[in-house]
Design an enzyme around this catalytic site. Sequence first.
Site, PDB file in Angstrom:
ATOM      1  CD  GLU A   1      -1.166  -2.241   2.304  1.00 32.83           C
ATOM      2  OE1 GLU A   1      -1.847  -2.675   3.250  1.00 32.83           O
ATOM      3  OE2 GLU A   1       0.010  -2.622   2.076  1.00 32.83           O
TER       4      GLU A   1
ATOM      5  CB  CYS B   1      -0.940  -0.316   5.431  1.00 37.40           C
ATOM      6  SG  CYS B   1       0.792  -0.825   5.245  1.00 37.40           S
TER       7      CYS B   1
ATOM      8  CG  ASP C   1      21.517 -38.563  -1.609  1.00 31.76           C
ATOM      9  OD1 ASP C   1      22.111 -39.547  -2.093  1.00 31.76           O
ATOM     10  OD2 ASP C   1      20.287 -38.501  -1.467  1.00 31.76           O
TER      11      ASP C   1
END
Length: 362
Positions: free
Chosen positions: A55, A87, A203
């Site tokens: 805004e 806001c 991994d």
Amino acid sequence: MFSASDHAYMAQALRLAEKGLYSTSPNPRVGCVLVRDSRVVGSGWHERAGAPHAEINALAAAGEAARGATAYLTLEPCGHHGRTPPCADALIKAGIARLVTAMEDPNPLVSGSGYAKLQDAGIEVKTGLMAAEARALNIGFAARMARGRPWVRMKIAASLDGKTALKNGASQWITSEAARRDGHRLRARSCAVMTGIGSVLADNPRLTVRHLETTRQPLRVVVDSRLEIPLEARLLRGAGELVFTASASEGIIGALHEVGARVIVLPDQNDNVDLGAMIRKLADFEINEVLVEAGWRLNGALINAGLVDELVIYLAPYLIGDMGLGMLKLPELADLQGKRALVIEDVRSVGPDLRITAQLTQ
């Protein structure tokens, strides 16, 4: 209730909000469009926490042209002091005449307060326009506000017969490069990426966002009940990674602290990590969306505990056979009444692979 023009301007605001997909966390993704006399006079979006809200950016772009305008906003304007001033006050001061929003703020502590301020100031307020689209954009923020835990999205890469690895654990690479790049977009929008100790040992993943530009990396989270993680693991090369464990070994915990990791001890009655408590704890770190990239054991445990909201499964056009490792380690069913229901949200091709997105019904 809403005109075709209302829909068009809200769609524009949603596209603006989407620009913050990889950067706004822990704040919601929000866009704003200001319209006066059928002309866009200002627009803006929220980029990151602590920066001006959508805004404020739109009002700055509009200047005096904001007076008498309609504001199209994807989320209720804040009516309280947080990292930035309210806001709602800024919209009132700018003199807008009408507010159209997609959804109310899901935070129960502030929900409705922004609307109340605007209505008390004589501004017309309409809400609910394209609410489903706005909620999907902020599905993790809404989940954390409403239920006190993040949205948990599980990503699985498998062959067409549902195998994620060979019997010996080899899994790189079952799916295509296109699917892996798509998976990095899921990482980029997530506040945290979670894996299990089995995947770390097998991994040694980095779990970082690559293949696309992003201003931040998600928090990396490891579930490691017995603190088996090597100090040289690649995912410990960042700062502030979370390791959840059931072990209170002070020596190993101290060593992990020295390399920058944070260790949280949360044992359950079986001396494993209490997964429910772990997910709730992540909300304390303002985590909105968690992406799980783990092996079949942790995948199955999370689903069995009812902690997974969404599955994203990439299926490669290959067959591995029944000796390969499956997607999920779940208890055997005595009958089909115990099957877990899914709602398929999307199916599409990603390179040569198929991507299925489904939500779990709890």
